[in-house]
Design an enzyme around this catalytic site. Structure first.
Site, PDB file in Angstrom:
ATOM      1  N   ALA A 116       0.839  -1.212   0.000  1.00  0.00           N
ATOM      2  CA  ALA A 116       0.000   0.000   0.000  1.00  0.00           C
ATOM      3  C   ALA A 116       0.869   1.255   0.000  1.00  0.00           C
ATOM      4  O   ALA A 116       0.379   2.346  -0.305  1.00  0.00           O
ATOM      5  CB  ALA A 116      -0.895  -0.007   1.236  1.00  0.00           C
ATOM      6  N   CYS A 117       2.159   1.094   0.344  1.00  0.00           N
ATOM      7  CA  CYS A 117       3.073   2.246   0.360  1.00  0.00           C
ATOM      8  C   CYS A 117       3.341   2.801  -1.039  1.00  0.00           C
ATOM      9  O   CYS A 117       4.009   3.823  -1.163  1.00  0.00           O
ATOM     10  CB  CYS A 117       4.389   1.873   1.032  1.00  0.00           C
ATOM     11  SG  CYS A 117       4.214   1.705   2.804  1.00  0.00           S
ATOM     12  N   TYR A 150      10.905   3.074   0.138  1.00  0.00           N
ATOM     13  CA  TYR A 150      10.369   1.698   0.153  1.00  0.00           C
ATOM     14  C   TYR A 150       9.211   1.590  -0.844  1.00  0.00           C
ATOM     15  O   TYR A 150       9.128   0.636  -1.632  1.00  0.00           O
ATOM     16  CB  TYR A 150       9.920   1.375   1.581  1.00  0.00           C
ATOM     17  CG  TYR A 150       9.085   0.136   1.737  1.00  0.00           C
ATOM     18  CD1 TYR A 150       9.668  -1.130   1.752  1.00  0.00           C
ATOM     19  CD2 TYR A 150       7.699   0.228   1.912  1.00  0.00           C
ATOM     20  CE1 TYR A 150       8.888  -2.264   1.918  1.00  0.00           C
ATOM     21  CE2 TYR A 150       6.923  -0.903   2.077  1.00  0.00           C
ATOM     22  CZ  TYR A 150       7.513  -2.152   2.084  1.00  0.00           C
ATOM     23  OH  TYR A 150       6.742  -3.282   2.248  1.00  0.00           O
ATOM     24  N   THR A 182      -4.758   7.356  10.657  1.00  0.00           N
ATOM     25  CA  THR A 182      -5.548   6.122  10.533  1.00  0.00           C
ATOM     26  C   THR A 182      -4.835   5.087   9.663  1.00  0.00           C
ATOM     27  O   THR A 182      -4.017   5.418   8.818  1.00  0.00           O
ATOM     28  CB  THR A 182      -6.928   6.417   9.891  1.00  0.00           C
ATOM     29  OG1 THR A 182      -6.712   7.124   8.665  1.00  0.00           O
ATOM     30  CG2 THR A 182      -7.801   7.231  10.818  1.00  0.00           C
TER      31      THR A 182
HETATM   32  P1  NAD Z   1       9.640  -9.867   6.886  1.00  0.00           P
HETATM   33  O1  NAD Z   1      10.697  -8.834   7.054  1.00  0.00           O
HETATM   34  O2  NAD Z   1       9.163 -10.602   8.091  1.00  0.00           O
HETATM   35  O3  NAD Z   1      10.097 -10.952   5.805  1.00  0.00           O
HETATM   36  C1  NAD Z   1      10.952 -10.650   4.737  1.00  0.00           C
HETATM   37  C2  NAD Z   1      12.047 -11.699   4.728  1.00  0.00           C
HETATM   38  O4  NAD Z   1      12.917 -11.442   3.612  1.00  0.00           O
HETATM   39  C3  NAD Z   1      12.932 -11.649   5.987  1.00  0.00           C
HETATM   40  O5  NAD Z   1      12.888 -12.885   6.666  1.00  0.00           O
HETATM   41  C4  NAD Z   1      14.315 -11.340   5.457  1.00  0.00           C
HETATM   42  O6  NAD Z   1      15.362 -11.986   6.153  1.00  0.00           O
HETATM   43  C5  NAD Z   1      14.203 -11.838   4.022  1.00  0.00           C
HETATM   44  N1  NAD Z   1      15.231 -11.223   3.186  1.00  0.00           N
HETATM   45  C6  NAD Z   1      15.595  -9.923   3.153  1.00  0.00           C
HETATM   46  N2  NAD Z   1      16.624  -9.740   2.317  1.00  0.00           N
HETATM   47  C7  NAD Z   1      16.917 -10.955   1.805  1.00  0.00           C
HETATM   48  C8  NAD Z   1      17.904 -11.419   0.903  1.00  0.00           C
HETATM   49  N3  NAD Z   1      18.798 -10.592   0.365  1.00  0.00           N
HETATM   50  N4  NAD Z   1      17.928 -12.736   0.598  1.00  0.00           N
HETATM   51  C9  NAD Z   1      17.047 -13.599   1.168  1.00  0.00           C
HETATM   52  N5  NAD Z   1      16.092 -13.210   2.026  1.00  0.00           N
HETATM   53  C10 NAD Z   1      16.034 -11.907   2.350  1.00  0.00           C
HETATM   54  O7  NAD Z   1       8.425  -9.144   6.148  1.00  0.00           O
HETATM   55  P2  NAD Z   1       6.938  -9.643   5.899  1.00  0.00           P
HETATM   56  O8  NAD Z   1       6.048  -8.844   6.752  1.00  0.00           O
HETATM   57  O9  NAD Z   1       6.867 -11.130   5.970  1.00  0.00           O
HETATM   58  O10 NAD Z   1       6.731  -9.148   4.396  1.00  0.00           O
HETATM   59  C11 NAD Z   1       6.853 -10.039   3.285  1.00  0.00           C
HETATM   60  C12 NAD Z   1       6.724  -9.228   2.006  1.00  0.00           C
HETATM   61  O11 NAD Z   1       5.482  -8.527   1.975  1.00  0.00           O
HETATM   62  C13 NAD Z   1       7.807  -8.150   1.835  1.00  0.00           C
HETATM   63  O12 NAD Z   1       8.144  -8.063   0.474  1.00  0.00           O
HETATM   64  C14 NAD Z   1       7.119  -6.882   2.274  1.00  0.00           C
HETATM   65  O13 NAD Z   1       7.681  -5.727   1.706  1.00  0.00           O
HETATM   66  C15 NAD Z   1       5.704  -7.145   1.775  1.00  0.00           C
HETATM   67  N6  NAD Z   1       4.722  -6.351   2.538  1.00  0.00           N
HETATM   68  C16 NAD Z   1       4.464  -6.666   3.835  1.00  0.00           C
HETATM   69  C17 NAD Z   1       3.543  -5.909   4.547  1.00  0.00           C
HETATM   70  C18 NAD Z   1       3.215  -6.204   5.977  1.00  0.00           C
HETATM   71  O14 NAD Z   1       2.388  -5.501   6.540  1.00  0.00           O
HETATM   72  N7  NAD Z   1       3.789  -7.242   6.580  1.00  0.00           N
HETATM   73  C19 NAD Z   1       2.889  -4.831   3.934  1.00  0.00           C
HETATM   74  C20 NAD Z   1       3.202  -4.540   2.615  1.00  0.00           C
HETATM   75  C21 NAD Z   1       4.102  -5.327   1.907  1.00  0.00           C
HETATM   76  N1  GDD Z   2       5.687   0.913  14.215  1.00  0.00           N
HETATM   77  C1  GDD Z   2       5.125   1.737  15.100  1.00  0.00           C
HETATM   78  N2  GDD Z   2       5.537   1.697  16.407  1.00  0.00           N
HETATM   79  N3  GDD Z   2       4.189   2.612  14.676  1.00  0.00           N
HETATM   80  C2  GDD Z   2       3.622   3.421  15.592  1.00  0.00           C
HETATM   81  C3  GDD Z   2       3.988   3.412  16.948  1.00  0.00           C
HETATM   82  C4  GDD Z   2       4.993   2.512  17.380  1.00  0.00           C
HETATM   83  O1  GDD Z   2       5.369   2.419  18.542  1.00  0.00           O
HETATM   84  N4  GDD Z   2       3.256   4.347  17.604  1.00  0.00           N
HETATM   85  C5  GDD Z   2       2.476   4.916  16.683  1.00  0.00           C
HETATM   86  N5  GDD Z   2       2.700   4.374  15.466  1.00  0.00           N
HETATM   87  C6  GDD Z   2       2.073   4.823  14.214  1.00  0.00           C
HETATM   88  C7  GDD Z   2       3.083   5.201  13.142  1.00  0.00           C
HETATM   89  O2  GDD Z   2       3.640   6.464  13.421  1.00  0.00           O
HETATM   90  C8  GDD Z   2       2.192   5.198  11.903  1.00  0.00           C
HETATM   91  O3  GDD Z   2       1.564   6.448  11.751  1.00  0.00           O
HETATM   92  C9  GDD Z   2       1.161   4.118  12.237  1.00  0.00           C
HETATM   93  O4  GDD Z   2       1.284   3.825  13.640  1.00  0.00           O
HETATM   94  C10 GDD Z   2       1.350   2.831  11.461  1.00  0.00           C
HETATM   95  O5  GDD Z   2       2.698   2.462  11.568  1.00  0.00           O
HETATM   96  P1  GDD Z   2       3.261   1.058  11.021  1.00  0.00           P
HETATM   97  O6  GDD Z   2       2.291  -0.005  11.301  1.00  0.00           O
HETATM   98  O7  GDD Z   2       4.633   0.898  11.582  1.00  0.00           O
HETATM   99  O8  GDD Z   2       3.467   1.325   9.463  1.00  0.00           O
HETATM  100  P2  GDD Z   2       2.573   1.891   8.269  1.00  0.00           P
HETATM  101  O9  GDD Z   2       1.156   1.447   8.342  1.00  0.00           O
HETATM  102  O10 GDD Z   2       2.761   3.355   8.176  1.00  0.00           O
HETATM  103  O11 GDD Z   2       3.280   1.155   7.050  1.00  0.00           O
HETATM  104  C11 GDD Z   2       3.317  -0.273   7.110  1.00  0.00           C
HETATM  105  O12 GDD Z   2       2.371  -0.819   6.254  1.00  0.00           O
HETATM  106  C12 GDD Z   2       2.685  -0.785   4.895  1.00  0.00           C
HETATM  107  C13 GDD Z   2       1.550  -1.388   4.112  1.00  0.00           C
HETATM  108  O13 GDD Z   2       0.332  -0.846   4.473  1.00  0.00           O
HETATM  109  C14 GDD Z   2       4.742  -0.742   6.873  1.00  0.00           C
HETATM  110  O14 GDD Z   2       4.906  -2.049   7.386  1.00  0.00           O
HETATM  111  C15 GDD Z   2       5.099  -0.804   5.445  1.00  0.00           C
HETATM  112  O15 GDD Z   2       6.338  -1.518   5.308  1.00  0.00           O
HETATM  113  C16 GDD Z   2       3.991  -1.520   4.693  1.00  0.00           C
HETATM  114  O16 GDD Z   2       4.303  -1.603   3.321  1.00  0.00           O
END
Ligand code: NAD
Ligand code: GDD
Length: 324
Positions: free
Chosen positions: A122-123, A152, A222
């Site tokens: 969603a980013c 990102y 939100t």
């Molecule tokens: P995560 O960080 O738990 O898992 C990612 C894994 O990739 C890690 O275990 C890390 O060690 C591995 N990795 C990183 N670099 C690597 C490399 N060079 N070679 C091999 N492995 C490598 O993250 P996640 O939450 O499981 O997310 C999985 C995917 O979904 C990611 O691409 C992330 O960007 C995407 N995504 C996740 C979210 C979320 O909310 N979790 C939201 C949007 C997108």
């Molecule tokens: N992480 C974190 N920790 N966030 C906090 C905290 C805290 O202690 N307190 C408040 N927040 C607020 C952040 O400032 C942000 O506004 C909101 O909670 C959500 O933060 P995150 O859950 O860390 O990330 P995000 O929603 O902005 O983005 C995440 O979601 C994307 C997809 O929707 C990230 O994980 C991205 O990597 C991902 O792609």
């Protein structure tokens, strides 16, 4: 006899990858996982687990040494707001994730992998559509003119475009999902990469009754959060369909961050005060728009946010107790 389908999960040592391996095994796949590291919180159920760096082209070749029916490309350098919005990790995030995707998309195409799933985010959505916390716009067709608020997000958008270009020019069979903040047990909770649900669960679990937790920003920003089991179901539906995406996989149950903090506090049964402090906040508002996925895959989430948070809090509370 029906041939066993085989799958490669890149990022199998991570949160979503670890859960996906379990799901694919339940569905009868033979699974190879690959990651830089073992899974931190469970023993992988993959038939083979390779420790390897997917930035290295030879490692990618080695793990793709057979004709995979399905490849799930989840490996990325990623984290929550405290990781991607501070600016400190921008070049690592872009270089590391970009290199993995450059390697994987080209090899999957050359080796004629059956299908490739790419995990976008969603980013990628423009910052200018996410300024009103009560009415953010994140429909798939609102991605352009592009203006993600993090590097990102830019890398994810570039890679989406690259997977689509390989589809158009080389016939690569791709599926692309844009995840909206996925949460649940067995994800980062204390390593600086944790997202808001895990961070708030940790803060509440660590705080004694009568104490106070700190929440970044004014707490009025939100988000929506999708429980991991729902995410896996949507991924598998997308892979089994003819629809390429990109498509949102998220929840439409939007909540202000202070209300999320209060929900966690309520679940804990403690009396805890919320104090808002400056911190990395990202966009002002974000919510999944599920019209497209409902129309194409007949999928919508079924678990209310609170149910998922209850399960996550219970898991994080156990981690906190074990850590002391
Ligand atoms: P995560 O960080 O738990 O898992 C990612 C894994 O990739 C890690 O275990 C890390 O060690 C591995 N990795 C990183 N670099 C690597 C490399 N060079 N070679 C091999 N492995 C490598 O993250 P996640 O939450 O499981 O997310 C999985 C995917 O979904 C990611 O691409 C992330 O960007 C995407 N995504 C996740 C979210 C979320 O909310 N979790 C939201 C949007 C997108
Ligand atoms: N992480 C974190 N920790 N966030 C906090 C905290 C805290 O202690 N307190 C408040 N927040 C607020 C952040 O400032 C942000 O506004 C909101 O909670 C959500 O933060 P995150 O859950 O860390 O990330 P995000 O929603 O902005 O983005 C995440 O979601 C994307 C997809 O929707 C990230 O994980 C991205 O990597 C991902 O792609």
């Amino acid at each position: 006899m029906i041939k066993k389908r085989i799958a490669l999960v890149c990022g199998a040592g991570g949160f979503i990858g670890g859960h996906l391996v379990k799901k694919l095994k339940k569905e009868g796949f033979w699974v190879r996982g690959v990651d830089l590291k073992e899974h931190e919180f469970c023993k992988s159920e993959a038939d083979e687990f390779v420790i390897g760096d997917l930035r290295n082209l030879q490692v990618c070749r080695d793990v793709l040494d057979r004709s995979f029916d399905e490849v799930y490309q989840l490996a990325a350098d990623m984290g929550g707001a405290g990781y991607i919005f501070t600016g400190e990790h921008d070049c690592d995030v872009m270089h590391n994730s970009g290199t993995i995707n450059l390697n994987m998309v080209d090899l999957c195409s050359r080796l004629q992998v059956g299908k490739v799933f790419y995990s976008s985010s969603a980013c990628i959505y423009p910052e200018y559509n996410q300024r009103d916390p009560s009415n953010p716009k994140c429909s798939e067709n609102s991605a352009y003119p592009a203006a993600p608020d993090s590097e990102y997000g830019w890398e994810k958008l570039f890679s989406e475009r690259m997977y689509m270009a390989y589809h158009r020019n080389r016939g690569l069979n791709v599926r692309i999902a844009r995840f909206h903040n996925i949460f649940g047990p067995e994800g980062s909770w204390n390593n600086g990469k944790e997202k808001a649900p895990a961070a708030l669960c940790r803060k509440v679990a660590e705080t004694p009754n009568g104490g106070c937790i700190e929440v970044w920003g004014d707490g009025k920003q939100t988000r929506s959060f999708l429980y991991i089991d729902e995410c896996l179901e949507a991924i598998r539906r997308l892979m089994d369909s003819d629809f390429l995406g990109p498509v949102n996989i998220g929840s439409e149950e939007m909540i202000a961050i202070n209300d999320l903090a209060r929900m966690v506090i309520d679940i804990s049964g403690k009396i805890i005060e919320v104090r808002n402090i400056p911190g990395p906040t990202g966009v002002r508002g974000r919510n999944s728009d599920n019209h497209l996925i409902l129309a194409k895959l007949d999928w919508k989430p079924s678990i209310p946010l609170r149910k998922g948070i209850e399960k996550t809090y219970a898991w994080i509370e156990r981690q906190v107790k074990q850590a002391v």
